[in-house]
Motif scaffolding. Structure first.
Motif, short mmCIF file in Angstrom:
data_model
loop_
_atom_site.label_atom_id
_atom_site.label_comp_id
_atom_site.label_asym_id
_atom_site.label_seq_id
_atom_site.Cartn_x
_atom_site.Cartn_y
_atom_site.Cartn_z
N GLN A 12 42.16 59.58 27.04
CA GLN A 12 41.17 59.87 28.09
C GLN A 12 41.94 60.29 29.33
O GLN A 12 42.95 59.69 29.69
N TYR A 13 41.42 61.33 29.97
CA TYR A 13 42.03 61.78 31.22
C TYR A 13 40.93 61.97 32.25
O TYR A 13 39.87 62.54 31.96
N ASP A 14 41.20 61.49 33.46
CA ASP A 14 40.28 61.72 34.56
C ASP A 14 41.09 62.10 35.79
O ASP A 14 41.86 61.29 36.31
N ARG A 21 44.50 57.31 29.94
CA ARG A 21 44.32 56.11 29.12
C ARG A 21 44.57 56.53 27.69
O ARG A 21 44.01 57.54 27.23
N ASP A 132 37.94 51.87 41.93
CA ASP A 132 37.48 53.23 41.65
C ASP A 132 35.97 53.21 41.40
O ASP A 132 35.48 52.47 40.54
N ARG A 134 34.14 55.23 39.81
CA ARG A 134 33.77 55.74 38.50
C ARG A 134 34.25 54.85 37.37
O ARG A 134 34.18 55.21 36.20
N ARG A 135 34.72 53.69 37.72
CA ARG A 135 35.30 52.78 36.72
C ARG A 135 34.35 52.52 35.55
O ARG A 135 34.73 52.63 34.39
N GLU A 137 31.75 54.27 34.50
CA GLU A 137 31.53 55.51 33.76
C GLU A 137 32.71 55.81 32.82
O GLU A 137 32.52 56.19 31.66
N LEU A 138 33.92 55.63 33.32
CA LEU A 138 35.12 55.88 32.50
C LEU A 138 35.20 54.88 31.34
O LEU A 138 35.56 55.25 30.21
N TRP A 139 34.87 53.63 31.62
CA TRP A 139 34.88 52.62 30.56
C TRP A 139 33.86 52.96 29.47
O TRP A 139 34.15 52.88 28.29
N GLU A 141 32.64 55.91 28.72
CA GLU A 141 33.09 57.10 27.99
C GLU A 141 34.08 56.71 26.89
O GLU A 141 34.00 57.18 25.76
N TRP A 142 35.01 55.82 27.22
CA TRP A 142 36.00 55.35 26.26
C TRP A 142 35.32 54.61 25.10
O TRP A 142 35.62 54.84 23.94
#
Length: 161
Positions: A12-14, A21, A132, A134-135, A137-139, A141-142
């Motif tokens: 994962q890249y943001d 990640r 962050d 967007r924490r 949202e990123l979690w 997505e993963w």
């Protein structure tokens, strides 16, 4: 965004969070370790990455070749990146656990980032992205990619098919 550039690694890249990640995929051969990590470092050189989260709990037992490569090549290569914090999720097996924590006892001179070890992804993720916005949202997505992967391609061999 989830990337599928390296078949052995779930990635994962943001850019906004400056996060990479990654997790070693179950069943991937150890022979792919050096090429896969080399590609991950190269990716981090081309993008503004300050935070790395790496989970190696599915990695087969590392041998002396991989151990030497980490100390002699990987750490110097990481010095060319903008990574400032690396969170490493330790594997449950004692062998790879000891290999992964060896830099604490014999730190490489090329270590240019803060390295912390964690028992699980959630703790590591929180350490890196505590503030962050967007924490969550990123979690999510993963987690969605993990569910898809377990459904569609549960083993590394499926990634090459």
């Amino acid at each position: 965004m989830m990337l599928r550039d390296i078949p052995t690694i779930l990635m994962q890249y943001d850019a906004a969070a400056a996060l990479v990640r990654a997790a070693w995929r179950r069943g991937c051969p150890l022979a792919e370790f050096v090429p896969s990590l080399t590609r991950l470092v190269a990716f981090s050189c081309r993008h503004p990455v300050r935070y790395w989260l790496m989970n190696i709990d599915q990695l087969p037992p590392m041998g002396p070749v991989e151990q030497a490569w980490i100390m002699e090549s990987w750490f110097p290569a990481m010095a060319a990146t903008s990574v400032q914090h690396l969170a490493l999720v330790l594997p449950p097996d004692l062998h790879n656990h000891m290999v992964a924590t060896a830099p604490i006892f014999n730190p490489p001179t090329a270590m240019t980032f803060e390295l912390h070890f964690f028992p699980d992804d959630a703790t590591a993720f929180d350490w890196l992205l505590e503030h962050d916005p967007r924490r969550r949202e990123l979690w999510q997505e993963w987690e969605a990619e993990l569910a898809r992967l377990h459904r569609d391609a549960p083993d590394c061999a499926d990634a090459y098919g």
